[in-house]
Every structure is written in C-alpha cells, then in structure tokens.
Design an enzyme around this catalytic site. Structure first.
Site, PDB file in Angstrom:
ATOM      1  N   SER A   1       0.822  -1.216   0.000  1.00  0.00           N
ATOM      2  CA  SER A   1       0.000   0.000   0.000  1.00  0.00           C
ATOM      3  C   SER A   1       0.854   1.262   0.000  1.00  0.00           C
ATOM      4  CB  SER A   1      -0.915   0.001   1.228  1.00  0.00           C
ATOM      5  OG  SER A   1      -1.692  -1.167   1.254  1.00  0.00           O
TER       6      SER A   1
HETATM    7  N1  SAM Z   1      -0.199  -5.181   4.171  1.00  0.00           N
HETATM    8  C1  SAM Z   1       0.476  -5.513   2.935  1.00  0.00           C
HETATM    9  C2  SAM Z   1       1.849  -4.931   2.854  1.00  0.00           C
HETATM   10  O1  SAM Z   1       2.248  -4.170   3.731  1.00  0.00           O
HETATM   11  O2  SAM Z   1       2.555  -5.266   1.884  1.00  0.00           O
HETATM   12  C3  SAM Z   1      -0.326  -5.152   1.715  1.00  0.00           C
HETATM   13  C4  SAM Z   1      -1.482  -6.014   1.560  1.00  0.00           C
HETATM   14  S1  SAM Z   1      -2.179  -6.158  -0.057  1.00  0.00           S
HETATM   15  C5  SAM Z   1      -2.860  -4.573  -0.318  1.00  0.00           C
HETATM   16  C6  SAM Z   1      -3.577  -7.184   0.389  1.00  0.00           C
HETATM   17  C7  SAM Z   1      -3.202  -8.577   0.784  1.00  0.00           C
HETATM   18  O3  SAM Z   1      -4.354  -9.219   1.308  1.00  0.00           O
HETATM   19  C8  SAM Z   1      -2.724  -9.446  -0.384  1.00  0.00           C
HETATM   20  O4  SAM Z   1      -1.463  -9.963  -0.096  1.00  0.00           O
HETATM   21  C9  SAM Z   1      -3.783 -10.539  -0.467  1.00  0.00           C
HETATM   22  O5  SAM Z   1      -3.279 -11.790  -0.873  1.00  0.00           O
HETATM   23  C10 SAM Z   1      -4.271 -10.568   0.965  1.00  0.00           C
HETATM   24  N2  SAM Z   1      -5.579 -11.192   1.174  1.00  0.00           N
HETATM   25  C11 SAM Z   1      -6.698 -11.125   0.410  1.00  0.00           C
HETATM   26  N3  SAM Z   1      -7.677 -11.856   0.967  1.00  0.00           N
HETATM   27  C12 SAM Z   1      -7.182 -12.388   2.118  1.00  0.00           C
HETATM   28  C13 SAM Z   1      -7.697 -13.227   3.133  1.00  0.00           C
HETATM   29  N4  SAM Z   1      -8.951 -13.685   3.123  1.00  0.00           N
HETATM   30  N5  SAM Z   1      -6.905 -13.568   4.156  1.00  0.00           N
HETATM   31  C14 SAM Z   1      -5.611 -13.123   4.224  1.00  0.00           C
HETATM   32  N6  SAM Z   1      -5.054 -12.339   3.290  1.00  0.00           N
HETATM   33  C15 SAM Z   1      -5.834 -11.965   2.246  1.00  0.00           C
END
Ligand code: SAM
Length: 219
Positions: free
Chosen positions: A67
């Site tokens: 993000s």
């Molecule tokens: N916090 C992260 C960082 O600092 O790099 C960025 C996160 S990215 C915007 C969103 C993440 O949520 C992705 O890696 C995606 O695979 C994960 N995601 C989506 N659905 C999810 C779920 N049900 N449980 C866990 N992770 C999930």
C-alpha cells in the site's frame, strides 16, 4: 561510508515523512517514528527499488500490492495503538505494514491467504530481525481465533462487509480498521470500536482502493 544510492533512499524517506505523512496530517509520533525506522526498500522488488518511497502503492508478487505509505500511516494511526497492544493484521502481503506495526506494539499476528507471499514475508521479516511478528497462512476473513482477543485489527484488503469473526475476535475497547465497499475495488475505510460485549460503534474515515479480501467472509 554510505553509498550515494543509500543516501538517495534516506532522502526519499525524509520526503515521505515530511510531505506525504506530516504534510497530510499524520501526527501520531509513534507512527511517524515507525515509518521512519522501517526500510520500505527492503519490502519491494529490486527492479522498483527507486520507487520505494513514492506516493503510491506498488506491485508485489502474485498480482498483489504494497500500500501507499500515506495509507499505511493513516490506517496505523486510526488504530489508536498503545505499546502494550496485540494486533491482528489481515493481508500480510510484503510484510511492510506488519513491520511498521511491530515498531509500535508488543506483538503482531498477520494472516495471508497466498502461500507464496506468506512464506516470502516470513523469511524477509526474520532476515530483517523483526522478532515480534507471527505470520500465518490462511483465510483471514476468519481471523486467527487462537490468539484472540485483539486490541486492534487491521484489514489491508477490501471486504464486501465487516467479517463477523473479526468483530468477535476484537477485545472490548478494541478498534478494527477495514476497507468496506459494495464494489470489488473501491471502498470506504471504516473504523469499528467494540464498546461492550454486544455493542459496536462504526464510523467512515475516507475513500480508499484496495485489492479484494477473498475468503469465506469476504468476496
Ligand atoms: N499489508 C500488505 C503490505 O504491507 O505489503 C499489503 C497487503 S495487499 C494490499 C492485500 C493482501 O491481502 C494481499 O497480499 C492478499 O493476498 C491478501 N488477502 C486477500 N484476501 C485475504 C484473506 N482472506 N486472508 C488473508 N489475506 C488476504
């Protein structure tokens, strides 16, 4: 002696703090300190290193994103953290936001559904010396009941509604910050406070765009 390349990254980090965070109203000193301490360049791919401190999200593996720094700081500030807090993050991604959280609170539990990202983040965080972050591979819409209740929960992917398991795993007095939206890629950032066993208060903070939260209580 430091290379000029590292000096450039230090300079870009200073600009991020001054213009993108302080300049847009981030005031929590613990958040600013954490954002200054965590080397964002270690969480993005080598090919896009020079864009690490840009005012935008960046691609990571498996079609996901790290993000925008301002959003990481804004969501972290919105959690109203205390040093003794135990925090659950849903969506480990690169591990960057978990690293920022880990500079402020006692323990960070982070859940990622994609195995490749979970493993890479675990390795990266270990290598960088973050010892108070535990990464779990699984469906974060179900939370991580073993370590509940949490003083704060942050979801870094966009949900169709607030997942019930996350509400249940929030401590009384706890804060949940989550992007919620009717569409797949545009959401409102919402903060939910658990004020008593059965009473929750919800407020909209701002508009955001996140990759979708995919799972049993997500999309
Ligand atoms: N916090 C992260 C960082 O600092 O790099 C960025 C996160 S990215 C915007 C969103 C993440 O949520 C992705 O890696 C995606 O695979 C994960 N995601 C989506 N659905 C999810 C779920 N049900 N449980 C866990 N992770 C999930």
């Amino acid at each position: 002696m430091k290379s000029s390349y590292l000096n450039t990254l230090d300079h870009q980090r200073d600009i991020m703090i001054r213009d993108h965070l302080l300049g847009r109203g981030i005031r929590d000193q613990a958040v600013l300190k954490a954002m200054r301490e965590v080397p964002r360049e270690d969480f993005v791919g080598e090919r896009i290193l020079e864009r690490a401190y840009g005012d935008h999200p960046l691609p990571i593996a498996e079609g996901q994103t790290i993000s925008q720094p301002y959003i990481v700081a804004y969501m972290t500030e919105a959690l109203e953290l205390d040093a003794a807090d135990r925090v659950l993050e849903i969506g480990t991604g690169s591990g960057y936001a978990a690293a920022v959280l880990s500079r402020i609170v006692t323990t960070v539990y982070s859940v990622e559904r994609l195995s490749g990202l979970a493993q890479a983040a675990r390795q990266r965080l270990e290598l960088l010396g973050y010892t108070n972050i535990v990464v779990h591979e699984g469906d974060g819409t179900l939370g991580w009941p073993e370590h509940a209740p949490y003083d704060a929960i942050v979801v870094t992917a966009g949900a169709p509604k607030v997942p019930q398991p996350l509400l249940e795993q929030l401590a009384i007095g706890g804060r949940l910050v989550i992007p919620v939206g009717r569409s797949y890629d545009v959401q409102d950032l919402v903060r939910v406070r658990r004020v008593s066993e059965h009473d929750y208060r919800s407020e909209q903070l701002c508009g955001v765009r996140f990759v979708p939260l995919i799972g049993a209580a997500g999309w």
